[in-house]
Write an enzyme that holds these catalytic residues in place. Structure first.
Site, PDB file in Angstrom:
ATOM      1  N   ASP A 184     -21.910  36.486  89.470  1.00  0.00           N
ATOM      2  CA  ASP A 184     -23.104  36.928  90.193  1.00  0.00           C
ATOM      3  C   ASP A 184     -24.428  36.462  89.592  1.00  0.00           C
ATOM      4  OD1 ASP A 184     -22.550  38.531  88.025  1.00  0.00           O
ATOM      5  OD2 ASP A 184     -22.853  40.437  89.042  1.00  0.00           O
ATOM      6  N   GLU A 218     -27.994  47.042  92.405  1.00  0.00           N
ATOM      7  CA  GLU A 218     -28.154  45.819  93.200  1.00  0.00           C
ATOM      8  C   GLU A 218     -28.792  46.056  94.564  1.00  0.00           C
ATOM      9  OE1 GLU A 218     -25.453  45.241  89.958  1.00  0.00           O
ATOM     10  OE2 GLU A 218     -25.258  46.636  91.650  1.00  0.00           O
TER      11      GLU A 218
END
Length: 789
Positions: A557, A690
């Protein structure tokens, strides 16, 4: 005659937006400003003839810093030796020890006036006067500032000053103002002193008062309307044209006491404590404003949006052009005002939550890595006081000066790296090195840079490998390192591919190119592996790909997050990262991105085509950031922003459709067109940042108030289920309501979750995303152009 609004917005802990209607020729100028090029507001102005003033209730100040601006048009023919008060919270006299201040015009003739500020000290009143004059019968923007501006490089209160401004220019300054200014006093008065003396004659409008000291640039921006400040605003009074639909308004009848209550309220009784002497306008608080999203927008989302699987860059881009999210958000000025005002109230709740988490950590875990909120004790993985260092940037940005100084002193006196402890290179890079570098960039305090360099040197032995891919863990004292055993000795792309922002920032700040070269060596290894989406695992010693999932979740990520951010951080000079980002986008759209059957939710799973982790919800924010900066040549930034908004909506749905209102750690998307779009797979909620991170970016770049509403829903769910008496806890099963808890509060809850929520609810945008880049732990790093001696 027309109906006009007097709007007063009070942005304190108990935020109120007060709306009043009044029909009063005595208080409203019947002709607009004569020079529209000088006076930028189209609304009529407040006209005072010396017989009335405003008392604004409940605005006692604790003002170690204070700023005021206004547009003024003094009336020609005023007393040749008189003073006309603009704003004051003190009586007109100045005998003995004095409290309060008066900001006023001193008119010595019929053509002009000087600007003055008079303030109380233990030794009596002090006064500062401008040499530059305010012309009679001409609109002028005036400003006054107490204290040191909130400068990102300000080191102490030694910069304290008092300054006066005309049309955005500083015209008088006292750089050695007494520290013991006693600004606190009674209620605020506009148009006279607290005892009704020295009344203002003429017109005023757009009066703003901040409980903070503005920089010169902010004063100038306020005078030109290019970027009016919101942060710290405690009062905003303006005149604007009201609705002409008389049936919806009930204007007051003219009375000798001009009072502005709710339209449905009667005039205060004489024995009411809110009643004021004749000739004053009393403004009382009412209920807080509410922002209501447009219901038709959501109907459009569910009924008209395209649905069903799509694959490939070209098809997805074609479909995005049909998205209800495509194009700019249509937000009226009224909606924006309401959203901004409500955001400031909610931001205080975010700050309160931060203090609860911080104080719980301080009480039960100070100096240790993390708090265990249920057992009210601590855990130590690295023995580096991770929560303290990880919170430095958030403390600074959120204005917690006392706590920041406390953390700074701990860093100076107690943070050491010569200890026999084995740490994750990646985790300590983003939290410790990133936290120290951000604190340095924000505060300018060299102690943070010194500690950052010291820590980086302790990590350097991890890079002594055949191809420069660092070990996953290293011992800070011995320098002995190894790749993770649980990966079979493989290196993880997200680990060694997410060191670049921190080490390059360190290279710039220390002017030491060796840190920069370490990162470029890693990039060379990744680029040699080929393909648009690199392998998630690499053989550390050979530098060759070693398989693993193709994903934007765990193992990869932050590598993708750092590609566009590196290009922006280094002044948009390193085009290799721009190229790598474009290839990554092509790989994402062609290999992974899809859309659900039932509701047409866009998502980016791993190469199983079904599973998506919450970790991947960083992507909408990074896509919005990249679209804004036009990082990928050949990919339409507007369509990329549309995909970011679509994907952000999907991440919000992870929370919205959960029984507890908290998102599962991973979900599986269904192939059955009649079934729910997704179901939870990993049911934990680890206080992950996130989604709120992406909501912040989307709100910042689009200005759409809906992202604040979604963020508030998430915050309320966290408050409801995760908040305990000693901090905030993880959740082990989001499908249960109430959900069971796990005894952990990771440091990123403060540094990321609460800081991003704070920024989401900050209409003033404290940090410009053109000049600052956040690392993957929400540490703000200043952009720069690489230059080496």
């Amino acid at each position: 005659s027309c109906i006009w609004h007097i709007r007063v917005a009070s942005f304190g802990m108990d935020t109120q937006v007060l709306r009043r209607q009044i029909e009063s020729p005595e208080l409203l100028s019947q002709t607009g400003p004569s020079d529209s090029t000088q006076y930028p507001y189209g609304a009529r102005s407040l006209s005072l003839d010396g017989s009335s003033s405003f008392e604004i209730s409940d605005t006692d100040l604790d003002a170690s810093a204070l700023s005021m601006t206004a547009w003024v048009l003094p009336q020609a023919g005023a007393s040749s030796s008189g003073s006309m008060i603009l704003v004051s919270n003190k009586p007109s006299n100045c005998q003995g020890p004095s409290k309060g201040f008066s900001w006023y015009l001193r008119c010595s003739g019929k053509s002009s006036c000087s600007v003055n500020i008079e303030y109380g000290t233990p030794n009596g009143c002090q006064r500062l006067e401008s040499d530059t004059q305010v012309a009679m019968d001409a609109w002028t923007h005036v400003g006054a500032v107490f204290g040191s501006p909130l400068n990102l490089r300000s080191k102490s209160d030694s910069d304290r000053k008092i300054a006066l401004y005309l049309n955005g220019n500083e015209v008088a300054v006292n750089n050695r103002a007494e520290e013991k200014q006693t600004l606190e006093s009674g209620h605020m008065y506009i148009g006279s002193s607290a005892d009704g003396q020295q009344p203002f004659r003429g017109s005023m409008d757009e009066i703003r008062i901040w409980q903070r000291s503005l920089s010169h640039e902010s004063i100038r921006s306020d005078s030109t309307l290019t970027q009016p400040e919101v942060r710290g605003l405690v009062l905003h009074l303006s005149m604007e044209k009201g609705s002409e639909e008389r049936g919806k308004l009930q204007p007051l009848k003219q009375t000798s006491e001009t009072v502005i209550p709710n339209a449905a309220e009667s005039k205060p009784k004489s024995d009411d404590k809110s009643a004021q002497p004749s000739g004053q306008v009393v403004v009382q608080p009412t209920a807080a404003v509410q922002f209501t999203p447009d219901a038709s927008f959501f109907a459009k989302l569910s009924q008209q949006r395209p649905k069903g699987p799509v694959h490939g860059l070209d098809q997805i881009m074609s479909e995005l052009a049909k998205s209800p999210f495509h194009g700019p958000a249509i937000v009226s000025a009224e909606e924006r005002l309401n959203s901004d005002s409500l955001a400031l109230m909610r931001r205080e709740k975010i700050k309160s939550a931060f203090l609860h988490a911080w104080n719980s950590y301080k009480k039960h875990a100070w100096g240790h890595d993390e708090l265990k909120p249920l057992a009210e004790t601590y855990s130590d993985n690295f023995r580096l006081g991770v929560t303290i260092v990880d919170s430095l940037g958030a403390l600074w940005v959120m204005g917690f000066k006392e706590q920041f100084e406390e953390a700074r002193n701990w860093v100076k006196n107690d943070l050491t790296f010569d200890k026999d402890t084995t740490v994750s290179v990646f985790e300590t890079n983003i939290r410790i090195l990133g936290g120290l570098l951000s604190a340095y960039d924000l505060s300018g305090d060299s102690i943070f840079l010194d500690k950052a360099k010291e820590f980086a040197e302790a990590l350097l032995p991890a890079f002594n490998t055949a191809h420069g891919i660092p070990h996953g863990v290293t011992n800070l004292k011995t320098g002995k390192g190894e790749y993770y055993k649980w990966t079979g000795g493989k290196a993880i792309l997200a680990d060694f591919g997410s060191l670049h922002l921190e080490f390059k920032s360190l290279a710039h700040s220390t002017r030491s190119k060796k840190y920069y070269d370490l990162m470029e060596r890693i990039t060379d290894v990744i680029n040699r592996s080929g393909g648009n989406l690199p392998s998630s695992f690499f053989h550390g010693e050979s530098g060759s790909p070693a398989g693993g999932p193709v994903t934007f979740g765990a193992y990869a990520d932050s590598f993708y997050e750092y590609l566009p951010k590196q290009w922006v951080l280094t002044g948009k000079t390193e085009d290799r990262y721009k190229t790598m980002w474009k290839k990554a986008l092509e790989g994402m759209f062609n290999q992974l991105a899809s859309r659900s059957h039932r509701d047409g939710l866009y998502f980016v799973p791993d190469n199983s085509k079904r599973t998506m982790e919450h970790l991947a919800c960083f992507l909408p924010g990074t896509l919005a950031f990249a679209a804004h900066h036009k990082v990928a040549d050949g990919i339409d930034p507007e369509l990329l922003m549309t995909f970011a908004k679509e994907f952000g909506y999907t991440c919000y749905q992870l929370y919205k459709r959960s029984p507890s209102g908290l998102a599962a750690d991973s979900v599986s998307f269904n192939d059955n067109p009649t079934a729910e779009d997704f179901h939870p797979q990993g049911r934990q909620f680890h206080l992950r940042p996130e989604t709120v991170e992406s909501l912040f970016y989307l709100s910042y770049f689009t200005g759409d108030p809906i992202y604040r509403e979604w963020g508030w829903e998430i915050f309320e769910a966290i408050e409801k289920h995760c908040r305990k008496s000693a901090g905030y806890a993880h959740v082990s099963d989001v499908t249960r309501n109430p959900p069971p808890l796990e005894d952990r509060m990771e440091s990123f809850f403060l540094s990321e979750v609460l800081q991003y929520l704070y920024l989401l609810f900050s209409p003033d945008k404290p940090l410009s995303l053109d000049n600052w880049v956040f690392n993957t732990e929400a540490h703000a790093l200043k952009t720069f152009t690489p230059k080496w001696e």
